[in-house]
Structure formats: C-alpha cells, structure tokens
Design a protein around this motif. Structure first.
Motif, short mmCIF file in Angstrom:
data_model
loop_
_atom_site.label_atom_id
_atom_site.label_comp_id
_atom_site.label_asym_id
_atom_site.label_seq_id
_atom_site.Cartn_x
_atom_site.Cartn_y
_atom_site.Cartn_z
N ALA A 104 0.84 -1.20 0.00
CA ALA A 104 0.00 0.00 0.00
C ALA A 104 0.87 1.25 0.00
CB ALA A 104 -0.93 0.00 1.21
N GLN A 107 2.10 1.72 -3.46
CA GLN A 107 1.08 2.35 -4.30
C GLN A 107 1.03 3.86 -4.07
OE1 GLN A 107 -0.99 1.03 -6.65
NE2 GLN A 107 -0.19 -1.04 -6.43
N ALA A 108 1.31 4.27 -2.85
CA ALA A 108 1.22 5.69 -2.51
C ALA A 108 2.43 6.49 -2.96
CB ALA A 108 1.04 5.84 -0.99
N CYS A 109 3.60 5.85 -3.05
CA CYS A 109 4.86 6.59 -3.27
C CYS A 109 4.81 7.61 -4.40
CB CYS A 109 6.01 5.61 -3.51
SG CYS A 109 6.67 4.93 -1.99
N CYS A 156 3.53 -3.51 -7.49
CA CYS A 156 4.36 -3.82 -6.33
C CYS A 156 4.62 -5.32 -6.27
CB CYS A 156 3.68 -3.37 -5.03
SG CYS A 156 3.34 -1.59 -4.98
N GLY A 288 -2.42 5.00 -0.55
CA GLY A 288 -2.12 3.92 -1.48
C GLY A 288 -3.35 3.08 -1.78
N LEU A 292 -5.08 2.68 -5.49
CA LEU A 292 -4.93 1.34 -6.06
C LEU A 292 -5.91 1.08 -7.21
CD1 LEU A 292 -3.75 -1.60 -5.76
CD2 LEU A 292 -5.68 -2.02 -4.22
#
Length: 296
Positions: A104, A107-109, A156, A288, A292
């Motif tokens: 998660a 996904q946020a990065c 990921c 994240g 997604l």
C-alpha cells in the motif's frame, strides 16, 4: 455518481479508515480505532461505516500488516483473519481487495508530495514520473516492497527480504564491533527490526556517549544494507523508508553518517544512485489504498 471506496490500514495496534473517490483519499473522513476494543476487522469497519457512509461503499481496499495470500490474509501481531469473499458478502457485494501494508505504501509513493516526506538525499532531477522505487519498512519487523510505476500503473512485487541472510559487508561490519554476538543476527530482520535495534543498542553504554556511538554504528549498518538494496533493485526514483526504527534513526544526528556512506560511488558503476526519503505521512497507506487500481 463517483464510486465510493473504503480505504483501510490495519496494524497490530490500530486500524485507520477513510473514504476515497476517484483515487483520492478524502482527508476529513479519516478516523483511527484501537484494535483492543474490537473482536475483528468487520466490527471496526461496521462501526466506521455507520457514521461515515451509511449508504455503503462500492469498493474496499485493505492494507494489512501481515502476509496476504490471494484473497485471504492475517495480521502478524494479532489473531485477525481476512477473507475478501466473506467481506464482500458482508458488504452486499462490494468489491474487496487485500494487500500488504508495504505494498500500500508502494502504491502511494508516486503520489506523496514533499509535505509527506523527509528527504535525506535529494533526487538529482524530478522525482516524479515512471520508474522503479523501493519501500523499506523497518519497525517491529523488516520487509520490502519493490515498486514499478509504468504507464500510469503502479505495480508492487511480493518479497520476504527480511529472511534473507545478512549481506557479507553488513555482517563483517557487525562482527568487527560486536565479536561473537554477531552470530545472533543471521538474517536481515534479526538485525534490522525493533528487536534487532534493541539488541545492538545493548552492546553500548547507556550514557549520552553510548547513544551517539550506537546511532553512528547502526546508521553505518543501515547505509551498507541500503547500498546492497540499491544494487539489487535499482530504485532510481527513490528509496522510501517507513517504520518507527527507520524514522527514529534517520531523524537523529547519525542521519549525516548514513548519507555520506550511502552516497559513496559503486565500484560496479559510479552512476548508480538513488534519492532517499522517509515517509512521514501516517495516512500514506490509506492514500495507497485510495489510488490502487485492480482488475475486475
């Protein structure tokens, strides 16, 4: 009408919940709950939705601090189990996706701004756009999430890097300082985790001088590990540290020790480099989950 998604970040102690629309977390909907007062995740979720979204949600994305296997998962530090099909039925057919908490964060990065990060080593150019990143979680345990951002999609990979044997240069640096005690740290997680951090700290005196010496030494160990990770995963778009151990160390005076050793040129190719950030945003995993994208 835009589909409403429930984003959840479930740790061993607390569960954070928030609502998202069109891939964006609605900040004013975020709430946190102590897990000790609930029997399981469904009970926390129901209480939250009664107030925040009594009409229900169309989707649910749940970040879990533990192993995820397909459509089932469990918390590492609490006897809570998750089944996507059962949760979907409980929510009258809402789509449910389970992912590891580090995934998660991965996904946020690409969506985390400067206000969400403490930049230890700045990027040479813009940190946005496609490319490879690496999330490194050092808290109660250790794990990684290699991240590929390509064509607007974030992917990921699943790894269990904490169980990998210590890299030779890390093990040798540890042995020079701790002698036979180095045998207590055979894997990456044995050394780089809450218990590893405490065990190494015990090798130093309890006074201020001992604290400084320990922070310097542990920063050197972390820099050596991070250099190995850069060669293994080539995260040109950045290494993102998460977790209490990483946050604490890289906020200490030893931060400069880490940065100087990490940036030493590689014998293989001096052009290999990566910026380094610490994730400060407690809602990063929720962001994240909000961002997604998954297949029907």
């Amino acid at each position: 009408m835009t589909r409403l998604r429930l984003a959840a970040d479930v740790g061993g102690t607390n569960t954070r919940l928030g609502l998202a629309q069109a891939g964006v977390l609605l900040a004013d909907t975020v709430q946190s709950f102590r897990n000790d007062t609930f029997q399981g995740f469904a009970e926390v979720m129901d209480q939250y939705l009664q107030g925040a979204a009594p009409g229900g949600v169309a989707e649910v994305a749940i970040a879990i601090a533990g192993p995820v296997t397909g459509s089932t998962a469990r918390l590492t530090n609490r006897d809570w189990h998750f089944d996507a099909a059962e949760l979907s039925q409980h929510l009258r057919g809402a789509r449910v996706h389970l992912l590891n908490d580090l995934a998660a964060l991965g996904q946020a990065c690409p969506h985390l701004g400067a206000d969400c990060l403490d930049t230890v080593i700045a990027p040479a150019d813009s940190a946005g756009g496609d490319g490879q990143r690496l999330v490194v979680g050092i808290g109660t345990g250790f794990n990684l999430s290699p991240v590929l951002h390509a064509g607007g999609q974030v992917h990921c990979l699943h790894v269990e890097y904490g169980h990998v044997s210590l890299p030779l240069d890390v093990a040798e640096h540890l042995r020079r300082r701790t002698g036979d005690a180095a045998a207590e740290f055979p894997t990456v997680e044995h050394l780089f985790s809450g218990r590893g951090h405490a065990a190494v700290r015990a090798q130093f005196t309890e006074d201020a001088a001992g604290t400084r010496a320990f922070q310097t030494f542990y920063a050197e160990l972390l820099a050596l590990l991070a250099r190995n990770l850069v060669l293994a995963f080539l995260p040109a778009r950045g290494v993102y540290f998460a977790g209490a151990v990483a946050r604490s160390l890289l906020a200490s005076p030893a931060r400069q020790v880490f940065a100087e050793l990490f940036q030493q040129p590689f014998a293989l190719d001096a052009r290999i480099a990566a910026p380094v950030h610490v994730i400060l945003d407690d809602a990063a995993a929720l962001k994240g989950c909000a961002a997604l994208s998954w297949q029907h």
